[in-house]
Motif scaffolding. Structure first.
Motif, PDB file in Angstrom:
ATOM      1  N   GLN A   1     -81.675 -66.001  19.867  1.00 14.86           N
ATOM      2  CA  GLN A   1     -83.026 -66.382  19.482  1.00 14.86           C
ATOM      3  C   GLN A   1     -83.050 -67.737  18.779  1.00 14.86           C
ATOM      4  O   GLN A   1     -82.402 -67.904  17.737  1.00 14.86           O
ATOM      5  N   PRO A   2     -83.795 -68.701  19.296  1.00 15.66           N
ATOM      6  CA  PRO A   2     -83.869 -69.998  18.612  1.00 15.66           C
ATOM      7  C   PRO A   2     -84.280 -69.916  17.149  1.00 15.66           C
ATOM      8  O   PRO A   2     -83.788 -70.696  16.315  1.00 15.66           O
ATOM      9  N   VAL A   3     -85.163 -68.964  16.785  1.00 16.40           N
ATOM     10  CA  VAL A   3     -85.613 -68.897  15.391  1.00 16.40           C
ATOM     11  C   VAL A   3     -84.466 -68.615  14.437  1.00 16.40           C
ATOM     12  O   VAL A   3     -84.530 -68.986  13.259  1.00 16.40           O
TER      13      VAL A   3
ATOM     14  N   ALA B   1     -82.690 -77.317   8.217  1.00 19.39           N
ATOM     15  CA  ALA B   1     -83.294 -78.539   7.701  1.00 19.39           C
ATOM     16  C   ALA B   1     -82.789 -79.779   8.412  1.00 19.39           C
ATOM     17  O   ALA B   1     -83.526 -80.759   8.560  1.00 19.39           O
ATOM     18  N   ASP B   2     -81.528 -79.765   8.843  1.00 22.74           N
ATOM     19  CA  ASP B   2     -80.946 -80.956   9.453  1.00 22.74           C
ATOM     20  C   ASP B   2     -80.986 -80.928  10.977  1.00 22.74           C
ATOM     21  O   ASP B   2     -80.278 -81.670  11.642  1.00 22.74           O
ATOM     22  N   ALA B   3     -81.839 -80.094  11.536  1.00 23.38           N
ATOM     23  CA  ALA B   3     -81.995 -80.056  12.993  1.00 23.38           C
ATOM     24  C   ALA B   3     -82.741 -81.288  13.479  1.00 23.38           C
ATOM     25  O   ALA B   3     -83.449 -81.957  12.717  1.00 23.38           O
ATOM     26  N   PRO B   4     -82.608 -81.615  14.764  1.00 20.52           N
ATOM     27  CA  PRO B   4     -83.448 -82.677  15.314  1.00 20.52           C
ATOM     28  C   PRO B   4     -84.929 -82.307  15.162  1.00 20.52           C
ATOM     29  O   PRO B   4     -85.275 -81.121  15.131  1.00 20.52           O
ATOM     30  N   PRO B   5     -85.804 -83.282  15.056  1.00 19.24           N
ATOM     31  CA  PRO B   5     -87.233 -82.972  14.984  1.00 19.24           C
ATOM     32  C   PRO B   5     -87.700 -82.271  16.258  1.00 19.24           C
ATOM     33  O   PRO B   5     -87.256 -82.597  17.355  1.00 19.24           O
ATOM     34  N   LEU B   6     -88.597 -81.306  16.086  1.00 20.64           N
ATOM     35  CA  LEU B   6     -89.097 -80.508  17.196  1.00 20.64           C
ATOM     36  C   LEU B   6     -90.576 -80.765  17.420  1.00 20.64           C
ATOM     37  O   LEU B   6     -91.343 -80.988  16.480  1.00 20.64           O
ATOM     38  N   TRP B   7     -90.971 -80.697  18.696  1.00 29.03           N
ATOM     39  CA  TRP B   7     -92.387 -80.662  19.087  1.00 29.03           C
ATOM     40  C   TRP B   7     -92.565 -79.445  19.978  1.00 29.03           C
ATOM     41  O   TRP B   7     -91.839 -79.276  20.978  1.00 29.03           O
ATOM     42  N   LEU B   8     -93.520 -78.572  19.615  1.00 31.57           N
ATOM     43  CA  LEU B   8     -93.739 -77.334  20.357  1.00 31.57           C
ATOM     44  C   LEU B   8     -95.187 -77.275  20.814  1.00 31.57           C
ATOM     45  O   LEU B   8     -96.113 -77.275  19.993  1.00 31.57           O
ATOM     46  N   GLY B   9     -95.392 -77.242  22.125  1.00 33.54           N
ATOM     47  CA  GLY B   9     -96.729 -77.126  22.685  1.00 33.54           C
ATOM     48  C   GLY B   9     -96.923 -75.770  23.336  1.00 33.54           C
ATOM     49  O   GLY B   9     -95.992 -75.208  23.927  1.00 33.54           O
TER      50      GLY B   9
ATOM     51  N   SER C   1     -94.315 -70.208  19.398  1.00 32.39           N
ATOM     52  CA  SER C   1     -94.241 -71.592  18.914  1.00 32.39           C
ATOM     53  C   SER C   1     -94.622 -71.688  17.438  1.00 32.39           C
ATOM     54  O   SER C   1     -94.005 -72.432  16.676  1.00 32.39           O
ATOM     55  N   THR C   2     -95.633 -70.931  17.026  1.00 33.14           N
ATOM     56  CA  THR C   2     -96.030 -70.992  15.618  1.00 33.14           C
ATOM     57  C   THR C   2     -94.944 -70.427  14.720  1.00 33.14           C
ATOM     58  O   THR C   2     -94.674 -70.956  13.637  1.00 33.14           O
ATOM     59  N   ILE C   3     -94.290 -69.360  15.164  1.00 32.28           N
ATOM     60  CA  ILE C   3     -93.227 -68.759  14.354  1.00 32.28           C
ATOM     61  C   ILE C   3     -92.078 -69.731  14.171  1.00 32.28           C
ATOM     62  O   ILE C   3     -91.586 -69.949  13.057  1.00 32.28           O
ATOM     63  N   LEU C   4     -91.610 -70.334  15.269  1.00 29.95           N
ATOM     64  CA  LEU C   4     -90.481 -71.256  15.159  1.00 29.95           C
ATOM     65  C   LEU C   4     -90.845 -72.459  14.303  1.00 29.95           C
ATOM     66  O   LEU C   4     -90.048 -72.907  13.461  1.00 29.95           O
ATOM     67  N   CYS C   5     -92.044 -72.998  14.485  1.00 30.58           N
ATOM     68  CA  CYS C   5     -92.430 -74.173  13.713  1.00 30.58           C
ATOM     69  C   CYS C   5     -92.542 -73.833  12.226  1.00 30.58           C
ATOM     70  O   CYS C   5     -92.083 -74.589  11.365  1.00 30.58           O
TER      71      CYS C   5
ATOM     72  N   ARG D   1     -90.933 -71.470  10.695  1.00 29.04           N
ATOM     73  CA  ARG D   1     -89.577 -71.239  10.208  1.00 29.04           C
ATOM     74  C   ARG D   1     -88.867 -72.564   9.927  1.00 29.04           C
ATOM     75  O   ARG D   1     -88.172 -72.714   8.928  1.00 29.04           O
ATOM     76  N   MET D   2     -89.034 -73.522  10.825  1.00 25.73           N
ATOM     77  CA  MET D   2     -88.432 -74.837  10.613  1.00 25.73           C
ATOM     78  C   MET D   2     -88.985 -75.484   9.345  1.00 25.73           C
ATOM     79  O   MET D   2     -88.235 -76.030   8.517  1.00 25.73           O
ATOM     80  N   GLN D   3     -90.274 -75.454   9.190  1.00 24.64           N
ATOM     81  CA  GLN D   3     -90.892 -76.084   8.026  1.00 24.64           C
ATOM     82  C   GLN D   3     -90.484 -75.394   6.736  1.00 24.64           C
ATOM     83  O   GLN D   3     -90.295 -76.042   5.701  1.00 24.64           O
ATOM     84  N   ALA D   4     -90.294 -74.078   6.787  1.00 23.09           N
ATOM     85  CA  ALA D   4     -89.927 -73.320   5.597  1.00 23.09           C
ATOM     86  C   ALA D   4     -88.545 -73.698   5.076  1.00 23.09           C
ATOM     87  O   ALA D   4     -88.291 -73.633   3.873  1.00 23.09           O
ATOM     88  N   VAL D   5     -87.649 -74.099   5.988  1.00 28.66           N
ATOM     89  CA  VAL D   5     -86.289 -74.465   5.559  1.00 28.66           C
ATOM     90  C   VAL D   5     -86.129 -75.970   5.375  1.00 28.66           C
ATOM     91  O   VAL D   5     -85.033 -76.458   5.119  1.00 28.66           O
TER      92      VAL D   5
END
Length: 300
Positions: free
Chosen positions: A218-220, A225-233, A246-250, A252-256
């Motif tokens: 699972q990607p999530v 924090a040090d991942a490449p920047p993501l764009w999710l459409g 997409s909302t969950i992953l985004c 989660r990324m922002q939370a860390v």
């Protein structure tokens, strides 16, 4: 289920009940993606791009092959590089079916690789993820010879292909095993499944059911924090993979402390989202403009 005015990530999540909707729909991934191949013959392709390489191998299996597309004009070289992964439920698909999408991205000023990858039932997780990483590494090795800059390489995918793109961008193990641990500088996902446990439909069972630890599929799981920047459409009307993924992953990324942008498109379903890359349907939503702007900004 439908929801309206999904303007924020939290609003989108509040309007959806996830269990019982997403899992059955996951089995429709292959069926939803296959008609997109008709766009090769039904509509015009973007001018200003051409295929420059066909059937470049990145492994010994017949499906470990890729094509390269480049902008026609000399323009501002070297170009940033994209590796585009098509969808198909991890059990189908072919790069030639998505030539129109690769053309569209190349016409926006990218050197674009479109790889095939091994699929279920011939292989199971993590083989197709390993193929995605190996393809990206191979592209980096040849990009300069075709006008691309391997230092500015991003990945992009639709549906199951978005899952591949996010896995090799977020889980460090795959690109490290391919000998390029810091290769990916940005990642974009279109209508991708990123959080789809449990495996209880044929598509997920066949592709991932043998995984000793399902969370590692699972990607999530790998938001950092040090991942490449993501764009999710994602399309609001998507009933194959709900926009909640997409909302969950985004979130989660922002939370860390990671960087992520999520954009939801009212009126678009699963196939519509990538179909807007075609000139025939581009007027429905500015998906291509949005993702190309993100990738140019992040890749320079």
């Amino acid at each position: 289920m439908r929801y309206r005015d999904a303007d924020t990530l939290s609003d989108a999540r509040d309007r959806m009940t996830r269990r019982g909707l997403f899992a059955p729909a996951l089995g429709l991934l292959a069926a939803a993606c296959s008609p997109l191949s008709l766009l090769n013959s039904l509509g015009p392709r973007d001018r200003g791009a051409r295929r420059v390489v066909r059937d470049l191998p990145y492994g010994d299996d017949p499906r470990q092959r890729l094509d390269l597309y480049a902008p026609d004009a000399a323009g501002r070289r070297p170009w940033p590089v994209l590796v585009f992964f098509y969808g198909g439920g991890w059990d189908s698909g072919a790069r030639g079916q998505y030539a129109w999408a690769a053309h569209a991205l190349a016409a926006r000023g990218f050197l674009v690789a479109a790889p095939d990858y091994r699929v279920a039932p011939g292989v199971h997780f993590p083989a197709f993820i390993e193929d995605a990483a190996a393809a990206a590494a191979r592209v980096a090795g040849v990009a300069a010879g075709y006008g691309g800059d391997p230092v500015r390489l991003g990945v992009i995918g639709h549906s199951a292909g978005a899952h591949l793109a996010m896995m090799i961008a977020l889980d460090r193990r795959y690109m490290a095993a391919a000998g390029q641990p810091d290769l990916i500088k940005a990642a974009a996902g279109l209508a991708g499944p990123y959080d789809f446990l449990p495996f209880d439909v044929p598509a997920s069972v066949n592709a991932f059911g043998r995984a000793p630890d399902p969370t590692l599929t699972q990607p999530v799981t790998f938001a950092r924090a040090d991942a490449p920047p993501l764009w999710l459409g994602h399309g609001v009307e998507d009933v194959v993979v709900h926009a909640e993924d997409s909302t969950i992953l985004c979130e989660r990324m922002q939370a860390v402390g990671g960087r992520c942008e999520a954009k939801l498109y009212p009126g678009l379903n699963h196939a519509d989202l990538i179909a807007t890359f075609s000139p025939l349907f581009r007027g429905k939503a500015p998906v291509l403009d949005d993702v190309a702007a993100f990738l140019h900004r992040e890749l320079g």
